[in-house]
Design a protein around this motif. Structure first.
Motif, PDB file in Angstrom:
ATOM      1  N   VAL A 171      61.597  23.735  79.544  1.00 28.60           N
ATOM      2  CA  VAL A 171      60.360  23.960  80.298  1.00 28.60           C
ATOM      3  C   VAL A 171      59.352  24.727  79.441  1.00 28.60           C
ATOM      4  O   VAL A 171      58.157  24.400  79.423  1.00 28.60           O
ATOM      5  N   VAL A 172      59.813  25.735  78.711  1.00 28.42           N
ATOM      6  CA  VAL A 172      58.911  26.497  77.832  1.00 28.42           C
ATOM      7  C   VAL A 172      58.372  25.588  76.729  1.00 28.42           C
ATOM      8  O   VAL A 172      57.174  25.626  76.410  1.00 28.42           O
ATOM      9  N   LEU A 173      59.228  24.776  76.140  1.00 28.00           N
ATOM     10  CA  LEU A 173      58.764  23.827  75.124  1.00 28.00           C
ATOM     11  C   LEU A 173      57.736  22.853  75.698  1.00 28.00           C
ATOM     12  O   LEU A 173      56.756  22.501  75.038  1.00 28.00           O
ATOM     13  N   SER A 174      57.947  22.432  76.925  1.00 32.60           N
ATOM     14  CA  SER A 174      57.012  21.535  77.590  1.00 32.60           C
ATOM     15  C   SER A 174      55.659  22.213  77.792  1.00 32.60           C
ATOM     16  O   SER A 174      54.605  21.606  77.558  1.00 32.60           O
ATOM     17  N   LEU A 175      55.674  23.461  78.202  1.00 31.74           N
ATOM     18  CA  LEU A 175      54.438  24.225  78.384  1.00 31.74           C
ATOM     19  C   LEU A 175      53.712  24.392  77.058  1.00 31.74           C
ATOM     20  O   LEU A 175      52.499  24.182  76.966  1.00 31.74           O
ATOM     21  N   LEU A 176      54.444  24.745  76.017  1.00 35.31           N
ATOM     22  CA  LEU A 176      53.828  24.931  74.701  1.00 35.31           C
ATOM     23  C   LEU A 176      53.250  23.619  74.169  1.00 35.31           C
ATOM     24  O   LEU A 176      52.157  23.596  73.590  1.00 35.31           O
ATOM     25  N   SER A 177      53.970  22.535  74.359  1.00 40.68           N
ATOM     26  CA  SER A 177      53.492  21.228  73.920  1.00 40.68           C
ATOM     27  C   SER A 177      52.216  20.838  74.663  1.00 40.68           C
ATOM     28  O   SER A 177      51.258  20.338  74.058  1.00 40.68           O
ATOM     29  N   SER A 178      52.178  21.085  75.969  1.00 36.37           N
ATOM     30  CA  SER A 178      50.981  20.765  76.748  1.00 36.37           C
ATOM     31  C   SER A 178      49.801  21.622  76.309  1.00 36.37           C
ATOM     32  O   SER A 178      48.674  21.119  76.195  1.00 36.37           O
ATOM     33  N   ALA A 179      50.047  22.893  76.054  1.00 39.56           N
ATOM     34  CA  ALA A 179      48.977  23.775  75.590  1.00 39.56           C
ATOM     35  C   ALA A 179      48.460  23.333  74.218  1.00 39.56           C
ATOM     36  O   ALA A 179      47.245  23.330  73.970  1.00 39.56           O
ATOM     37  N   LEU A 180      49.375  22.940  73.327  1.00 41.45           N
ATOM     38  CA  LEU A 180      48.970  22.474  72.000  1.00 41.45           C
ATOM     39  C   LEU A 180      48.132  21.207  72.087  1.00 41.45           C
ATOM     40  O   LEU A 180      47.086  21.094  71.433  1.00 41.45           O
TER      41      LEU A 180
END
Length: 183
Positions: free
Chosen positions: A8-17
């Motif tokens: 979930v954290v990786l997903s959030l970071l990917s979306s922010a990027l």
């Protein structure tokens, strides 16, 4: 940290990027800002014209048609500006999905509280062994769903793109008028 939280954290970071990339490539450019201002102004004039009671029917309808054409042209131009960012974002997302799928391959990161329909099992089980339970959920599935949710939240919060406009059909926006037949 559990696998689920990590995905979930990786997903959030990917979306922010990807949103930061979109901002850098499209949303902060002068051309896009001009088109966005034109869309907002044209939508306001169109709404004002539709609500106006003065003017002859034929002349008023021609003005409305002209404004709708201007609005469609401005949205089309903005879409062409967004194409390169869409390509870059797609490539980044594909790389991120591959990395997450490789890193968490064969590991169940979540358990669904229901049994997914047959046609969705290949999505929820992507990268999991065949003998895993039917309600098991892969990291790829969680990553993609999280990415979709976070992107929608970030888009809504930052309001970088074009305004959505009146995308609802008229019978949904004003059901009473649809029933009575009035415009």
């Amino acid at each position: 940290m559990s696998d689920f939280v990590a995905v979930v954290v990786l997903s959030l970071l990917s979306s922010a990027l990807t949103e930061a990339l979109s901002y850098g490539l499209v949303y902060r450019t002068e051309a896009f800002q001009r088109l966005k201002a034109k869309v907002i102004q044209t939508e306001a004039r169109l709404e004002e014209e539709k609500n106006a009671v003065s003017g002859s029917g034929k002349h008023r309808q021609r003005r409305i048609d002209g404004l709708e054409t201007q609005l469609a042209d401005a949205r089309r131009s903005a879409s062409s500006l967004q194409m390169r960012a869409t390509l870059v974002v797609g490539l980044v997302q594909m790389a991120a999905i591959y990395a997450v799928g490789t890193r968490f391959s064969g590991r169940v990161v979540a358990t669904l509280p229901f049994e997914p329909a047959r046609m969705f099992r290949s999505l929820t089980h992507r990268g999991l062994p065949e003998d895993s339970p039917v309600s098991a959920c892969s990291a790829t599935f969680v990553f993609v769903l999280g990415g979709l949710a976070f992107k929608a939240i970030i888009d809504r919060y930052l309001q970088l793109g074009l305004p959505k406009g009146s995308s609802l059909p008229s019978w949904v926006a004003d059901p009473e008028a649809a029933i009575t037949g009035k415009k």
